[in-house]
Design a protein around this motif. Structure first.
Motif, PDB file in Angstrom:
ATOM      1  N   LEU A 241       0.823  -1.213   0.000  1.00  6.71           N
ATOM      2  CA  LEU A 241       0.000   0.000   0.000  1.00  6.71           C
ATOM      3  C   LEU A 241       0.852   1.256   0.000  1.00  6.71           C
ATOM      4  O   LEU A 241       0.757   2.090  -0.893  1.00  6.71           O
ATOM      5  CB  LEU A 241      -0.932   0.004   1.214  1.00  6.71           C
ATOM      6  CG  LEU A 241      -1.785   1.248   1.385  1.00  6.71           C
ATOM      7  CD1 LEU A 241      -2.823   1.354   0.273  1.00  6.71           C
ATOM      8  CD2 LEU A 241      -2.462   1.237   2.745  1.00  6.71           C
TER       9      LEU A 241
ATOM     10  N   THR B  93      -1.996  -4.390   2.578  1.00  4.89           N
ATOM     11  CA  THR B  93      -3.387  -4.790   2.794  1.00  4.89           C
ATOM     12  C   THR B  93      -3.523  -6.246   2.358  1.00  4.89           C
ATOM     13  O   THR B  93      -2.719  -6.751   1.568  1.00  4.89           O
ATOM     14  CB  THR B  93      -4.378  -3.919   1.996  1.00  4.89           C
ATOM     15  OG1 THR B  93      -4.098  -4.048   0.610  1.00  4.89           O
ATOM     16  CG2 THR B  93      -4.299  -2.461   2.433  1.00  4.89           C
TER      17      THR B  93
ATOM     18  N   ILE C 188      -6.633   5.260   2.989  1.00  3.23           N
ATOM     19  CA  ILE C 188      -7.317   4.126   2.346  1.00  3.23           C
ATOM     20  C   ILE C 188      -8.789   4.469   2.155  1.00  3.23           C
ATOM     21  O   ILE C 188      -9.356   4.274   1.081  1.00  3.23           O
ATOM     22  CB  ILE C 188      -7.195   2.844   3.195  1.00  3.23           C
ATOM     23  CG1 ILE C 188      -5.750   2.368   3.265  1.00  3.23           C
ATOM     24  CG2 ILE C 188      -8.082   1.740   2.615  1.00  3.23           C
ATOM     25  CD1 ILE C 188      -5.540   1.244   4.265  1.00  3.23           C
TER      26      ILE C 188
END
Length: 161
Positions: free
Chosen positions: A80, A101, A143
């Motif tokens: 990520l 993730t 996110i």
């Protein structure tokens, strides 16, 4: 805080695993409540995280930590972001954190280190609990908003976050 003249700069690496799933109200993330660690106790944090050991890749550390802390393996890890951070005078030194993730894994997440983790719970990304470890909150919010860049800095003059 800088290294004395002639000494190399020390940067401590860590790997973080954010398990994600679709919930009734959108994406959810698995967080643990830290307790008994001496750092950010009673804060919510990534489901699994820890230092990258000598000779270990961040990917391998993420897999190892997930198995040790929450009892899952077979993670489909996706890189990520990397967060480089300093404590601005706090005793954390300087850190580089690799965030991954995973949307699939084998096993049911469970607390495997009760001396360090008081609870494990799913939260909607749009409704994070309070408090969350500050640098982890930055990543979780990125996110949620779909704006996680590949590299972030925290605590430095002119930081990106």
């Amino acid at each position: 805080m800088s290294a004395p003249p002639g000494e190399r700069h020390l940067l401590v690496p860590a790997a973080y695993v954010l398990l994600l799933r679709e919930g009734a109200d959108g994406p959810e993330v698995l967080l643990q409540l830290r307790r008994g660690t001496g750092f950010m106790d009673e804060h919510w944090a990534a489901g699994a995280a820890g230092h990258v050991e000598h000779g270990e890749t961040a990917y391998d550390a993420a897999r190892r930590e997930a198995a040790e802390e929450i009892g899952v393996d077979g993670l489909d890890l996706a890189f990520l972001t990397t967060v480089q951070r300093t404590g601005g005078g706090e005793p954390i030194g300087e850190r580089v954190d690799f965030f991954f993730t995973a949307r699939s894994w084998r096993g049911t997440p469970r607390v495997r280190e009760p001396q360090r983790c008081a609870a494990l719970r799913w939260f909607p990304l749009a409704a994070l609990p309070d408090p969350v470890v500050p640098h982890e909150r930055v990543v979780l919010e990125a996110i949620a908003s779909g704006t996680a860049p590949p590299y972030l800095t925290l605590g430095f003059e002119g930081s990106t976050a």
